[in-house]
Scaffold this active site. Sequence first.
Site, short mmCIF file in Angstrom:
data_model
loop_
_atom_site.label_atom_id
_atom_site.label_comp_id
_atom_site.label_asym_id
_atom_site.label_seq_id
_atom_site.Cartn_x
_atom_site.Cartn_y
_atom_site.Cartn_z
N ARG A 1 12.32 1.37 -38.72
CA ARG A 1 11.61 1.07 -37.47
C ARG A 1 12.55 0.38 -36.49
NH1 ARG A 1 8.42 -3.52 -35.65
NH2 ARG A 1 6.54 -2.92 -34.48
N GLN B 1 9.44 -10.80 -34.25
CA GLN B 1 10.83 -11.08 -33.92
C GLN B 1 10.95 -12.24 -32.93
OE1 GLN B 1 13.57 -7.58 -33.99
NE2 GLN B 1 11.72 -6.51 -33.41
N SER C 1 3.13 -8.16 -33.85
CA SER C 1 4.10 -7.07 -33.77
C SER C 1 4.61 -6.71 -35.17
CB SER C 1 5.23 -7.45 -32.82
OG SER C 1 6.11 -6.37 -32.62
N LEU C 2 5.89 -6.90 -35.44
CA LEU C 2 6.43 -6.67 -36.77
C LEU C 2 5.59 -7.35 -37.84
CD1 LEU C 2 8.73 -6.00 -38.86
CD2 LEU C 2 9.62 -8.26 -38.27
N GLN D 1 1.38 1.03 -32.23
CA GLN D 1 1.77 -0.36 -31.93
C GLN D 1 3.18 -0.44 -31.36
OE1 GLN D 1 3.92 -2.87 -34.13
NE2 GLN D 1 2.29 -4.28 -34.73
N HIS E 1 7.43 -2.37 -27.40
CA HIS E 1 6.04 -2.21 -26.96
C HIS E 1 5.91 -1.66 -25.54
CE1 HIS E 1 4.97 -4.06 -30.71
NE2 HIS E 1 5.71 -5.10 -30.41
#
Length: 318
Positions: free
Chosen positions: A119, A13, A94-95, A254, A205
């Site tokens: 999510r 993102q 991440s994503l 994660q 996170h």
Amino acid sequence: MALAHTAFVFPGQGSQKVGMLAAAYEAYAAVRDTFSAASEALGYDMWDLIQNGEQEALNLTATTQPVLLTSSVALWRAWQEQGGDSPLVMAGHSLGEFSALVCAGALDFADAVRLVRQRGEFMQTAVPVGEGAMAAIIGVDDQVIVDICAGVAGGSAGEVAAVNFNSPGQVVIAGHTGAVDAAIAALKDAGAKRAMPLPVSAPFHTVLMRPAGERLAEAMATVAINSPAIPVIHNVHCQAESDPERIRELLVQQIYSPVQWTGCVQAMVERGVSDVVECGPGKVLGGLNRRIDKSLSSHSLEEPEGLQEALSALAGAA
């Protein structure tokens, strides 16, 4: 046949913008088909949203996540459509780890699009809009950032922690808005060159995301995961995994664990990677990767010219 010395990386993102991938959409049937499949899976016209929507809507994480996954998978399919070979290894920020797993054959695309929308919803509802924030800190030693956040956390302003270790000297912090603001002030006093709020709508996170992790685990229980055909380096521990159940565990972890991007890139270099292809909007990861290891060559697939340049540059590397 795998491309020797080549990694594909997938952005997270912050890379989204209205109007992105317009040229690729015109140039490649694979891009058009991928967005059409995503729209069918989610029940709305994703391409219209990207081209004609408002940036504020695009920045809401439940929208951002499926949009970025779709963009990355579309460019990967365009790469394949144009005759590009598979890389030695993959990783996603991440994503982007979900994008990497789709492209590596571990996750079905339609399943993944629906999953990352959930999510995003879980992550957004874990902390109401306005109560959480993230900021990139540049120019301070990583350990100083960790220590200052630890000193602020737990006070009246709430929680804050270092959550994205993006490159040496660039770390993202996240937590409650007041705690992030307090940490930024302390880090500026400690010599930070820049402290930039990020265009995200929740403190990803961090421990604040544990409720989202629990809900994601439930949603993922019914989603099939296969062993990846291409190794994927995971954010949590900077290693590749072949066991589907272990991959499932790591995707849940994660969501509330720091992204160890510096370690992921170093792990790819240890495997012999010298060329890194950014498969998604923007060139954020290319800049980070060069700061981690100046020997790395970077390529970007967002524009057709970049995709063709990468095809030419990597031809014969298989």
